[in-house]
Design a protein around this motif. Structure first.
Motif, PDB file in Angstrom:
ATOM      1  N   GLU A 257       0.945  -1.726   0.266  1.00  0.00           N
ATOM      2  CA  GLU A 257      -0.257  -0.505   0.159  1.00  0.00           C
ATOM      3  C   GLU A 257       1.003   1.218  -0.226  1.00  0.00           C
ATOM      4  O   GLU A 257       2.061   1.236   0.938  1.00  0.00           O
ATOM      5  CB  GLU A 257      -0.972   0.100   1.240  1.00  0.00           C
ATOM      6  N   THR A 258       1.230   2.262  -0.861  1.00  0.00           N
ATOM      7  CA  THR A 258       1.765   3.421  -1.283  1.00  0.00           C
ATOM      8  C   THR A 258       1.109   4.450   0.338  1.00  0.00           C
ATOM      9  O   THR A 258      -0.311   4.509   0.296  1.00  0.00           O
ATOM     10  CB  THR A 258       1.859   4.254  -2.504  1.00  0.00           C
ATOM     11  N   ASP A 259       2.361   5.590  -0.034  1.00  0.00           N
ATOM     12  CA  ASP A 259       1.231   6.774   0.893  1.00  0.00           C
ATOM     13  C   ASP A 259       0.581   7.100   0.174  1.00  0.00           C
ATOM     14  O   ASP A 259      -0.132   7.946   0.928  1.00  0.00           O
ATOM     15  CB  ASP A 259       2.688   7.529   0.771  1.00  0.00           C
ATOM     16  N   GLN A 260       0.097   7.240  -0.906  1.00  0.00           N
ATOM     17  CA  GLN A 260      -1.067   7.480  -1.549  1.00  0.00           C
ATOM     18  C   GLN A 260      -2.501   6.811  -1.205  1.00  0.00           C
ATOM     19  O   GLN A 260      -3.661   6.817  -1.846  1.00  0.00           O
ATOM     20  CB  GLN A 260      -0.810   7.664  -2.892  1.00  0.00           C
ATOM     21  N   GLY A 261      -2.343   5.581  -0.780  1.00  0.00           N
ATOM     22  CA  GLY A 261      -3.264   4.803  -1.136  1.00  0.00           C
ATOM     23  C   GLY A 261      -3.319   3.543  -1.353  1.00  0.00           C
ATOM     24  O   GLY A 261      -4.014   2.824  -1.720  1.00  0.00           O
ATOM     25  N   ARG A 262      -2.849   3.397  -3.023  1.00  0.00           N
ATOM     26  CA  ARG A 262      -3.050   2.580  -3.805  1.00  0.00           C
ATOM     27  C   ARG A 262      -2.430   1.122  -3.300  1.00  0.00           C
ATOM     28  O   ARG A 262      -1.461   1.113  -2.408  1.00  0.00           O
ATOM     29  CB  ARG A 262      -3.072   3.211  -4.521  1.00  0.00           C
ATOM     30  N   LYS A 263      -3.185  -0.219  -3.705  1.00  0.00           N
ATOM     31  CA  LYS A 263      -2.808  -1.018  -3.454  1.00  0.00           C
ATOM     32  C   LYS A 263      -1.871  -1.855  -4.621  1.00  0.00           C
ATOM     33  O   LYS A 263      -2.352  -1.670  -5.697  1.00  0.00           O
ATOM     34  CB  LYS A 263      -3.702  -2.521  -2.652  1.00  0.00           C
ATOM     35  N   ILE A 264      -0.873  -2.069  -4.809  1.00  0.00           N
ATOM     36  CA  ILE A 264      -0.343  -2.472  -6.244  1.00  0.00           C
ATOM     37  C   ILE A 264       0.227  -3.994  -5.666  1.00  0.00           C
ATOM     38  O   ILE A 264       1.162  -4.221  -4.501  1.00  0.00           O
ATOM     39  CB  ILE A 264       0.666  -1.737  -6.583  1.00  0.00           C
ATOM     40  N   LEU A 265       1.563  -4.670  -6.473  1.00  0.00           N
ATOM     41  CA  LEU A 265       1.902  -6.008  -5.753  1.00  0.00           C
ATOM     42  C   LEU A 265       3.544  -5.707  -6.154  1.00  0.00           C
ATOM     43  O   LEU A 265       4.220  -4.713  -7.228  1.00  0.00           O
ATOM     44  CB  LEU A 265       1.468  -6.917  -7.226  1.00  0.00           C
ATOM     45  N   LEU A 266       4.297  -5.691  -4.917  1.00  0.00           N
ATOM     46  CA  LEU A 266       5.405  -5.511  -4.896  1.00  0.00           C
ATOM     47  C   LEU A 266       6.407  -7.475  -4.706  1.00  0.00           C
ATOM     48  O   LEU A 266       5.840  -7.603  -3.969  1.00  0.00           O
ATOM     49  CB  LEU A 266       5.948  -4.891  -3.814  1.00  0.00           C
ATOM     50  N   ASP A 267       7.609  -7.090  -5.443  1.00  0.00           N
ATOM     51  CA  ASP A 267       8.209  -8.400  -5.341  1.00  0.00           C
ATOM     52  C   ASP A 267       9.619  -7.650  -4.971  1.00  0.00           C
ATOM     53  O   ASP A 267      10.428  -7.458  -5.654  1.00  0.00           O
ATOM     54  CB  ASP A 267       8.999  -8.523  -7.445  1.00  0.00           C
TER      55      ASP A 267
ATOM     56  N   THR B 228      -5.000  -5.679  -5.206  1.00  0.00           N
ATOM     57  CA  THR B 228      -3.943  -5.106  -5.471  1.00  0.00           C
ATOM     58  C   THR B 228      -4.669  -4.697  -7.020  1.00  0.00           C
ATOM     59  O   THR B 228      -5.249  -5.300  -7.839  1.00  0.00           O
ATOM     60  CB  THR B 228      -3.492  -5.187  -5.701  1.00  0.00           C
ATOM     61  N   GLU B 229      -4.331  -3.534  -7.701  1.00  0.00           N
ATOM     62  CA  GLU B 229      -4.395  -3.013  -8.678  1.00  0.00           C
ATOM     63  C   GLU B 229      -3.563  -3.858  -9.769  1.00  0.00           C
ATOM     64  O   GLU B 229      -2.374  -5.010  -8.586  1.00  0.00           O
ATOM     65  CB  GLU B 229      -3.608  -2.061  -9.288  1.00  0.00           C
ATOM     66  N   PRO B 230      -3.439  -4.062 -10.966  1.00  0.00           N
ATOM     67  CA  PRO B 230      -2.985  -5.381 -11.913  1.00  0.00           C
ATOM     68  C   PRO B 230      -1.372  -4.769 -11.785  1.00  0.00           C
ATOM     69  O   PRO B 230      -1.064  -4.287 -13.444  1.00  0.00           O
ATOM     70  CB  PRO B 230      -2.975  -5.448 -12.835  1.00  0.00           C
ATOM     71  N   ILE B 231      -0.193  -4.101 -10.951  1.00  0.00           N
ATOM     72  CA  ILE B 231       0.634  -3.629 -10.790  1.00  0.00           C
ATOM     73  C   ILE B 231       1.842  -4.286 -10.489  1.00  0.00           C
ATOM     74  O   ILE B 231       1.517  -4.578  -9.448  1.00  0.00           O
ATOM     75  CB  ILE B 231       0.550  -2.419 -10.929  1.00  0.00           C
ATOM     76  N   LEU B 232       2.728  -4.766 -11.086  1.00  0.00           N
ATOM     77  CA  LEU B 232       3.622  -5.120 -10.130  1.00  0.00           C
ATOM     78  C   LEU B 232       5.152  -4.511 -10.710  1.00  0.00           C
ATOM     79  O   LEU B 232       5.717  -4.577 -11.870  1.00  0.00           O
ATOM     80  CB  LEU B 232       4.386  -6.877 -11.021  1.00  0.00           C
ATOM     81  N   ILE B 233       5.931  -4.012  -9.034  1.00  0.00           N
ATOM     82  CA  ILE B 233       6.912  -3.540  -9.321  1.00  0.00           C
ATOM     83  C   ILE B 233       8.252  -4.759  -8.797  1.00  0.00           C
ATOM     84  O   ILE B 233       7.715  -5.417  -8.001  1.00  0.00           O
ATOM     85  CB  ILE B 233       6.545  -2.171  -8.099  1.00  0.00           C
ATOM     86  N   VAL B 234       9.187  -4.491  -9.728  1.00  0.00           N
ATOM     87  CA  VAL B 234      10.437  -5.536  -9.042  1.00  0.00           C
ATOM     88  C   VAL B 234      11.367  -4.586  -8.637  1.00  0.00           C
ATOM     89  O   VAL B 234      11.908  -3.633  -8.928  1.00  0.00           O
ATOM     90  CB  VAL B 234      10.141  -6.070 -10.200  1.00  0.00           C
ATOM     91  N   ALA B 235      11.585  -5.305  -6.961  1.00  0.00           N
ATOM     92  CA  ALA B 235      12.643  -4.152  -6.609  1.00  0.00           C
ATOM     93  C   ALA B 235      13.835  -4.320  -6.994  1.00  0.00           C
ATOM     94  O   ALA B 235      14.717  -5.793  -6.919  1.00  0.00           O
ATOM     95  CB  ALA B 235      12.043  -4.383  -4.870  1.00  0.00           C
ATOM     96  N   ARG B 236      14.410  -3.109  -6.941  1.00  0.00           N
ATOM     97  CA  ARG B 236      15.875  -3.118  -6.623  1.00  0.00           C
ATOM     98  C   ARG B 236      16.970  -2.934  -6.194  1.00  0.00           C
ATOM     99  O   ARG B 236      17.529  -3.264  -5.376  1.00  0.00           O
ATOM    100  CB  ARG B 236      16.343  -2.271  -7.802  1.00  0.00           C
ATOM    101  N   THR B 237      16.670  -2.098  -5.489  1.00  0.00           N
ATOM    102  CA  THR B 237      16.770  -1.548  -3.949  1.00  0.00           C
ATOM    103  C   THR B 237      15.448  -1.071  -3.476  1.00  0.00           C
ATOM    104  O   THR B 237      14.214  -0.264  -3.527  1.00  0.00           O
ATOM    105  CB  THR B 237      17.390   0.186  -4.160  1.00  0.00           C
TER     106      THR B 237
END
Length: 226
Positions: A97-107, A165-174
């Protein structure tokens, strides 16, 4: 006498021409693929931007670098994976959940098999990574195991539906914050196939073999006439 040479010679020349043209085509494809990989690599390592606005189709934005802050919800999906030098394990896909209240996928990255049962409660994170739409599923991919909860591939729409969540995936780098034993596995061009050089060499070698067989056949014809 010369008529006996015409057909095998014509067959040899045409066959070699076709095989050589296929080799040249693969060399051209190699140049195109290397340029494409260089473009993708530059995009991956570009300046991170804010998350696209809600409702944006992120498929065309694959590999775009982004930065987000927020917190995990404690809900996660474990995708069967492995890492060289470590062995079997899992990719941890969190609802974030981002600071803006959106829910996304985080790898968030990789954990060894022995860390599967470790508790990973909700935690605040600041993440820099890349938007991604992995192409890991096909008709042979098993469904997630109902007993263990283990998934066998990253499927963005299915994972989003599962975690709400929203169908958005972020793959973490740092990642800044509690790592919780998770090692980021950033997006790279390593998994993108580039076999055109091998194909080109194969076609050129076949052309050499074809030419050799043609020469041998012409030699046999000549000996029979001697």
């Amino acid at each position: 006498m010369m008529k006996r040479y015409i057909f095998p010679l014509l067959l040899g020349v045409v066959g070699c021409a076709i095989l050589i043209s296929l080799g040249i085509w693969q060399v051209q494809r190699l140049g195109w693929k290397e340029a494409m990989l260089a473009e993708i690599s530059a995009k991956i390592e570009g300046q991170p931007q804010a998350l696209p606005t809600k409702g944006t189709d992120t498929k065309p934005l694959k590999y775009e670098p982004v930065t987000v802050s927020g917190r995990t919800t404690g809900q996660e999906i474990l995708v069967l994976s492995g890492q060289k030098g470590v062995g079997a394990g899992y990719r941890v896909i969190d609802a974030f959940e981002t600071d803006q209240g959106r829910k996304i996928l985080l790898d968030r990255g990789f954990i060894p098999e022995g860390e599967k049962g470790t508790d990973r409660p909700a935690t605040a994170l600041s993440v820099t990574g890349n938007l991604h739409w992995p192409e890991e599923t096909d008709s042979y991919t098993p469904e997630p195991d109902a007993k263990t909860g283990i998934w066998f591939a990253r499927d963005v729409p299915a994972m989003a539906a599962k975690l709400g969540t929203e169908p958005i995936l972020i793959v973490a780098r740092t990642v800044q914050g509690a790592a919780q034993g998770i090692t980021p596995v950033p997006v790279t061009i390593t998994g993108i196939p580039n076999d055109h050089l091998g194909y080109a060499i194969t076609w050129f070698l076949l052309a050499i073999v074809w030419a050799g067989m043609t020469i041998f056949l012409l030699w046999r014809i000549r000996r029979q006439q001697a």
